[in-house]
Design a protein around this motif. Structure first.
Motif, PDB file in Angstrom:
ATOM      1  N   HIS A 255       0.648  -1.313   0.050  1.00 50.28           N
ATOM      2  CA  HIS A 255      -0.095  -0.061  -0.251  1.00 50.28           C
ATOM      3  C   HIS A 255       1.121   1.165  -0.155  1.00 50.28           C
ATOM      4  O   HIS A 255       2.212   1.078   0.264  1.00 50.28           O
TER       5      HIS A 255
ATOM      6  N   SER B  94       0.532   3.440   1.908  1.00 51.30           N
ATOM      7  CA  SER B  94       0.874   3.956   3.239  1.00 51.30           C
ATOM      8  C   SER B  94       2.301   3.925   3.883  1.00 51.30           C
ATOM      9  O   SER B  94       2.651   4.334   4.885  1.00 51.30           O
TER      10      SER B  94
ATOM     11  N   ARG C  47       0.160  -7.200  -4.580  1.00 52.58           N
ATOM     12  CA  ARG C  47      -0.197  -7.892  -3.627  1.00 52.58           C
ATOM     13  C   ARG C  47      -0.209  -9.295  -4.234  1.00 52.58           C
ATOM     14  O   ARG C  47      -0.465  -9.434  -5.402  1.00 52.58           O
TER      15      ARG C  47
ATOM     16  N   GLN D  24      -2.716   3.095  -5.790  1.00 46.98           N
ATOM     17  CA  GLN D  24      -3.517   3.587  -4.878  1.00 46.98           C
ATOM     18  C   GLN D  24      -2.964   5.413  -4.764  1.00 46.98           C
ATOM     19  O   GLN D  24      -2.167   5.545  -5.293  1.00 46.98           O
TER      20      GLN D  24
ATOM     21  N   GLY E 262      -6.700   6.324   1.984  1.00 49.02           N
ATOM     22  CA  GLY E 262      -6.092   5.662   1.009  1.00 49.02           C
ATOM     23  C   GLY E 262      -7.080   5.385  -0.173  1.00 49.02           C
ATOM     24  O   GLY E 262      -7.957   4.723   0.193  1.00 49.02           O
TER      25      GLY E 262
HETATM   26  N1  PHE Z   1      -3.417   1.376   3.294  1.00 49.38           N
HETATM   27  C1  PHE Z   1      -5.079   1.042   3.300  1.00 49.38           C
HETATM   28  C2  PHE Z   1      -5.053  -0.024   2.358  1.00 49.38           C
HETATM   29  O1  PHE Z   1      -4.294  -0.455   1.478  1.00 49.38           O
HETATM   30  C3  PHE Z   1      -5.900   2.296   3.099  1.00 49.38           C
HETATM   31  C4  PHE Z   1      -5.933   3.266   4.060  1.00 49.38           C
HETATM   32  C5  PHE Z   1      -4.714   4.269   3.942  1.00 49.38           C
HETATM   33  C6  PHE Z   1      -6.539   3.021   5.327  1.00 49.38           C
HETATM   34  C7  PHE Z   1      -4.953   5.137   5.132  1.00 49.38           C
HETATM   35  C8  PHE Z   1      -6.332   3.979   6.207  1.00 49.38           C
HETATM   36  C9  PHE Z   1      -5.591   5.257   6.093  1.00 49.38           C
HETATM   37  O2  PHE Z   1      -6.142  -0.557   2.255  1.00 49.38           O
END
Ligand code: PHE
Length: 343
Positions: free
Chosen positions: A174, A176, A200, A214, A313
């Motif tokens: 992700h 993140s 993934r 994303q 996200g």
């Molecule tokens: N990283 C999460 C995902 O891949 C999405 C997300 C980002 C959720 C930021 C909360 C805050 O699904």
């Protein structure tokens, strides 16, 4: 003989004037002045039969004629050279007003890039900076830094590709993964988005793909609340699907936010009445979000007693599929021109 010389001269000068190319000039030069059978050379041979007195005057005249012809030839040579070289230049000029040839196809953006650029512009207009991060990421930034320790079951939801002999490297699951990188680099306050590729370990089908996009967002500042988060996400939803669009937040667990939510928007196709695209719920899930967990702020060297923040996200690939009504995610990374050329 004098008359013959005068005649030769006036004829020669007229012919020289009329000459149009180099080849003609060389021919003429040979014909008149050639050492063997040149007309002037031949005439001069008659000199030996003249008296001494005549030899002198006629010889002088012959020299004058020769000189004049040579001068005219030189002038003509110059003229032709100038004409030729300007012709060369003309040949080399490029007509920049000429339209491109139809066979030269022009490239265009991939649908992912179209949606990404549109959102980038929108976030920049709200004061966000656009960041980037590595796709081959450390286990730390992808998991541990965002509050997913090694033994945490949340890792199961995001199985990925590991690198042989480097068990601490992963293909990021992700965006993140850039949250803590950005906090460490820029500190607070912070407003940033990260669009990018994620990976993934999925068995692929029409809705799952090993590679997808994303768009992450992070805001850190003083006195930030869930209301700010909803305000920003609503602005994005309205930008994407029109001013009537509503946002619905429902609790959902993500280890790096507390509280965490699952974000849905009113289905843009049926306006909320229920249809095939929204599975008859009237809502479409397009993002995850929440207030940034204090553990994550701590990893980013931000004092969670002073600063709060929210993160979100978006499934960028999902937005693309919805925008263009694409019903199989696998088309997007297929490289199939029959698909790509439609955008
Ligand atoms: N990283 C999460 C995902 O891949 C999405 C997300 C980002 C959720 C930021 C909360 C805050 O699904």
């Amino acid at each position: 003989m004098k008359d013959k010389l005068q005649k030769l001269k006036s004829e020669a000068l007229a012919v020289i004037k009329a000459i149009k190319d180099d080849a003609g000039l060389v021919d003429l030069e040979n014909r008149l002045l050639g050492r063997k059978a040149g007309e002037l050379t031949e005439l001069m041979k008659g000199l030996k039969d003249l008296s001494d007195e005549e030899k002198r005057t006629v010889g002088q005249l012959a020299n004058e004629v020769k000189k004049e012809i040579e001068e005219e030839l030189a002038v003509k040579k110059n003229e032709l050279w100038e004409k030729n070289s300007s012709g060369e230049l003309e040949k080399e000029t490029v007509d920049i007003s000429q339209p491109a040839l139809p066979s030269q196809e022009c490239g265009h953006f991939h649908p992912n890039s179209i949606v990404q650029k549109d959102l980038e512009d929108f976030f920049v207009s709200m004061g966000f900076k656009i960041l980037d991060g590595p796709e081959l990421e450390s286990d730390y930034y992808n998991f541990a830094a965002v509050n997913i320790p090694a033994d945490h079951p949340a890792r199961d939801m995001q199985d990925t590709f590991y690198i042989k002999d480097h068990s601490d490297w992963v293909m990021r699951t992700h965006t993140s993964s850039v949250q803590v990188r950005a906090m460490q680099k820029y500190g607070a306050p912070l407003r940033m988005i990260v669009p990018g590729k994620c990976f993934r370990n999925e068995s692929t089908d029409a809705r799952h793909e090993h590679t997808f996009y994303q768009l992450e967002g992070v805001v850190v500042d003083k006195n930030i609340t869930l209301a700010h988060m909803k305000g920003v996400l609503e602005a994005v939803a309205k930008h994407l699907y029109g001013s009537e669009t509503k946002v619905r937040l429902r609790p959902k667990f993500y280890p790096f936010v507390e509280p965490g939510v699952n974000g849905e928007v009113t289905c843009f196709l049926c306006g909320g009445k229920g249809c095939r695209v929204c599975k008859y719920t009237g809502w479409m899930e397009i993002f995850g979000a929440g207030m940034i967990h204090p553990n994550v702020l701590k990893e980013g060297n931000i004092d969670s007693m002073k600063y709060q923040g929210f993160a979100f996200g978006f499934g960028l690939t999902r937005l693309v599929m919805l925008k263009y009504n694409i019903d199989d995610i696998r088309f997007l990374e297929s490289g199939d021109l029959r698909f790509i050329k439609q955008f």
